[in-house]
Structures are given as C-alpha cells and as structure tokens.
Design a protein around this motif. Structure first.
Motif, PDB file in Angstrom:
ATOM      1  N   ASN A   7       0.888  -1.160   0.000  1.00 56.61           N
ATOM      2  CA  ASN A   7       0.000   0.000   0.000  1.00 56.61           C
ATOM      3  C   ASN A   7       0.925   1.209   0.000  1.00 56.61           C
ATOM      4  OD1 ASN A   7      -2.002   1.855   0.225  1.00 56.61           O
ATOM      5  ND2 ASN A   7      -2.669   1.252   2.273  1.00 56.61           N
ATOM      6  N   GLY A   8       1.278   1.666  -1.199  1.00 57.35           N
ATOM      7  CA  GLY A   8       2.308   2.696  -1.309  1.00 57.35           C
ATOM      8  C   GLY A   8       3.651   2.098  -0.942  1.00 57.35           C
ATOM      9  N   ASP A   9       4.328   2.705   0.027  1.00 54.37           N
ATOM     10  CA  ASP A   9       5.613   2.179   0.498  1.00 54.37           C
ATOM     11  C   ASP A   9       5.454   1.199   1.650  1.00 54.37           C
ATOM     12  OD1 ASP A   9       7.049   3.623  -1.371  1.00 54.37           O
ATOM     13  OD2 ASP A   9       7.358   5.334  -0.026  1.00 54.37           O
ATOM     14  N   ASP A  10       4.231   0.996   2.121  1.00 53.12           N
ATOM     15  CA  ASP A  10       3.981   0.135   3.278  1.00 53.12           C
ATOM     16  C   ASP A  10       3.520  -1.257   2.868  1.00 53.12           C
ATOM     17  OD1 ASP A  10       4.489   2.260   5.042  1.00 53.12           O
ATOM     18  OD2 ASP A  10       2.397   2.937   4.899  1.00 53.12           O
ATOM     19  N   LEU A  11       3.752  -2.208   3.747  1.00 53.72           N
ATOM     20  CA  LEU A  11       3.161  -3.544   3.622  1.00 53.72           C
ATOM     21  C   LEU A  11       2.003  -3.612   4.599  1.00 53.72           C
ATOM     22  CD1 LEU A  11       6.271  -5.895   3.431  1.00 53.72           C
ATOM     23  CD2 LEU A  11       4.701  -5.290   1.594  1.00 53.72           C
ATOM     24  N   VAL A  12       0.853  -4.065   4.130  1.00 57.39           N
ATOM     25  CA  VAL A  12      -0.353  -4.135   4.949  1.00 57.39           C
ATOM     26  C   VAL A  12      -0.769  -5.590   5.088  1.00 57.39           C
ATOM     27  CG1 VAL A  12      -2.760  -3.395   5.127  1.00 57.39           C
ATOM     28  CG2 VAL A  12      -1.068  -1.884   4.087  1.00 57.39           C
ATOM     29  N   TYR A  13      -1.025  -6.026   6.311  1.00 58.66           N
ATOM     30  CA  TYR A  13      -1.474  -7.391   6.583  1.00 58.66           C
ATOM     31  C   TYR A  13      -2.792  -7.659   5.868  1.00 58.66           C
ATOM     32  CZ  TYR A  13      -3.364 -11.331   9.214  1.00 58.66           C
ATOM     33  OH  TYR A  13      -3.915 -12.531   9.570  1.00 58.66           O
ATOM     34  N   VAL A  14      -2.852  -8.779   5.110  1.00 55.75           N
ATOM     35  CA  VAL A  14      -4.095  -9.113   4.408  1.00 55.75           C
ATOM     36  C   VAL A  14      -4.646 -10.481   4.800  1.00 55.75           C
ATOM     37  CG1 VAL A  14      -3.666  -7.624   2.429  1.00 55.75           C
ATOM     38  CG2 VAL A  14      -2.844  -9.978   2.389  1.00 55.75           C
ATOM     39  N   GLY A  15      -3.914 -11.224   5.618  1.00 57.81           N
ATOM     40  CA  GLY A  15      -4.423 -12.513   6.052  1.00 57.81           C
ATOM     41  C   GLY A  15      -3.298 -13.471   6.371  1.00 57.81           C
ATOM     42  N   GLY A  16      -3.684 -14.705   6.593  1.00 62.72           N
ATOM     43  CA  GLY A  16      -2.715 -15.739   6.908  1.00 62.72           C
ATOM     44  C   GLY A  16      -3.163 -17.070   6.340  1.00 62.72           C
ATOM     45  N   VAL A  17      -2.210 -17.953   6.184  1.00 59.32           N
ATOM     46  CA  VAL A  17      -2.514 -19.293   5.699  1.00 59.32           C
ATOM     47  C   VAL A  17      -1.834 -20.313   6.600  1.00 59.32           C
ATOM     48  CG1 VAL A  17      -2.817 -18.604   3.291  1.00 59.32           C
ATOM     49  CG2 VAL A  17      -0.567 -19.275   4.095  1.00 59.32           C
ATOM     50  N   GLY A  18      -2.395 -21.495   6.656  1.00 59.64           N
ATOM     51  CA  GLY A  18      -1.814 -22.576   7.439  1.00 59.64           C
ATOM     52  C   GLY A  18      -1.315 -23.672   6.539  1.00 59.64           C
ATOM     53  N   THR A  19      -0.861 -24.756   7.160  1.00 59.83           N
ATOM     54  CA  THR A  19      -0.316 -25.872   6.399  1.00 59.83           C
ATOM     55  C   THR A  19      -1.390 -26.838   5.935  1.00 59.83           C
ATOM     56  OG1 THR A  19      -0.030 -27.234   8.371  1.00 59.83           O
ATOM     57  CG2 THR A  19       1.808 -25.805   7.735  1.00 59.83           C
ATOM     58  N   GLY A  20      -2.549 -26.803   6.591  1.00 58.79           N
ATOM     59  CA  GLY A  20      -3.589 -27.778   6.292  1.00 58.79           C
ATOM     60  C   GLY A  20      -3.472 -29.020   7.165  1.00 58.79           C
ATOM     61  N   PHE A  21      -2.395 -29.109   7.944  1.00 59.66           N
ATOM     62  CA  PHE A  21      -2.205 -30.242   8.847  1.00 59.66           C
ATOM     63  C   PHE A  21      -2.902 -29.966  10.170  1.00 59.66           C
ATOM     64  CE2 PHE A  21       1.705 -30.776   6.278  1.00 59.66           C
ATOM     65  CZ  PHE A  21       1.576 -32.110   5.951  1.00 59.66           C
ATOM     66  N   THR A  22      -3.569 -30.975  10.712  1.00 61.94           N
ATOM     67  CA  THR A  22      -4.083 -30.863  12.068  1.00 61.94           C
ATOM     68  C   THR A  22      -2.927 -31.117  13.030  1.00 61.94           C
ATOM     69  OG1 THR A  22      -4.589 -33.222  12.259  1.00 61.94           O
ATOM     70  CG2 THR A  22      -6.333 -31.788  11.350  1.00 61.94           C
ATOM     71  N   HIS A  23      -3.124 -30.815  14.297  1.00 58.77           N
ATOM     72  CA  HIS A  23      -2.078 -31.056  15.297  1.00 58.77           C
ATOM     73  C   HIS A  23      -1.727 -32.545  15.319  1.00 58.77           C
ATOM     74  CE1 HIS A  23       0.176 -31.641  18.822  1.00 58.77           C
ATOM     75  NE2 HIS A  23      -0.234 -30.602  19.511  1.00 58.77           N
ATOM     76  N   ARG A  24      -2.732 -33.399  15.253  1.00 54.27           N
ATOM     77  CA  ARG A  24      -2.478 -34.842  15.294  1.00 54.27           C
ATOM     78  C   ARG A  24      -1.680 -35.305  14.072  1.00 54.27           C
ATOM     79  NH1 ARG A  24      -5.797 -39.916  17.243  1.00 54.27           N
ATOM     80  NH2 ARG A  24      -4.487 -41.464  16.254  1.00 54.27           N
ATOM     81  N   MET A  25      -2.053 -34.808  12.873  1.00 52.49           N
ATOM     82  CA  MET A  25      -1.321 -35.189  11.660  1.00 52.49           C
ATOM     83  C   MET A  25       0.144 -34.762  11.767  1.00 52.49           C
ATOM     84  SD  MET A  25      -4.180 -34.121   8.824  1.00 52.49           S
ATOM     85  CE  MET A  25      -3.138 -34.314   7.408  1.00 52.49           C
ATOM     86  N   SER A  26       0.367 -33.569  12.288  1.00 55.76           N
ATOM     87  CA  SER A  26       1.724 -33.064  12.451  1.00 55.76           C
ATOM     88  C   SER A  26       2.519 -33.926  13.428  1.00 55.76           C
ATOM     89  CB  SER A  26       1.673 -31.617  12.944  1.00 55.76           C
ATOM     90  OG  SER A  26       2.953 -31.126  13.160  1.00 55.76           O
ATOM     91  N   ALA A  27       1.906 -34.303  14.543  1.00 51.54           N
ATOM     92  CA  ALA A  27       2.574 -35.150  15.535  1.00 51.54           C
ATOM     93  C   ALA A  27       2.874 -36.533  14.955  1.00 51.54           C
ATOM     94  CB  ALA A  27       1.708 -35.268  16.790  1.00 51.54           C
ATOM     95  N   ASP A  28       1.914 -37.118  14.213  1.00 50.24           N
ATOM     96  CA  ASP A  28       2.127 -38.431  13.592  1.00 50.24           C
ATOM     97  C   ASP A  28       3.274 -38.380  12.587  1.00 50.24           C
ATOM     98  OD1 ASP A  28       0.053 -39.489  15.068  1.00 50.24           O
ATOM     99  OD2 ASP A  28      -1.392 -39.460  13.413  1.00 50.24           O
TER     100      ASP A  28
END
Length: 57
Positions: A7-28
């Motif tokens: 946004n001009g010279d600034d960066l503006v937060y527009v959102g976030g994304v995850g990995t798609g893994f649940t905590h259990r899938m990540s632990a496994d």
C-alpha cells in the motif's frame, strides 16, 4: 504464514494461511520421521513425481 500487500511504500497485513495439517497429523508425521532417522538405510517409499502447475489454472 502471514500475507501482506503493498500500500504505497507500506506492507499491509491481508491474512494468513496454514499448512492444512491438524495437530495430530503433524505429531504423527514427526513420529514417523523420527523413527526413520533412527532406523538408518534408505526409506521404504515408492518414488512419487509431481507436476507443477501455475496458480489459478
């Protein structure tokens, strides 16, 4: 991962994304990888080839 847009010279937060893994899938997955590290030798997995495509197609 956090996403931003210019946004001009600034960066503006527009959102976030995850990995798609649940905590259990990540632990496994972590457990499987740790077990593989201690076994030594080659992993017993079949070769997998992926085709990269352009975003939005």
């Amino acid at each position: 991962m956090l996403l931003a847009a210019r946004n001009g010279d600034d960066l503006v937060y527009v959102g976030g994304v995850g990995t798609g893994f649940t905590h259990r899938m990540s632990a496994d997955l972590r457990r499987l990888l740790e077990d593989d590290d201690t076994a030594g030798g080659e992993p017993e997995a079949e070769e997998c080839r992926l085709r990269r495509t352009a975003a939005g197609r």
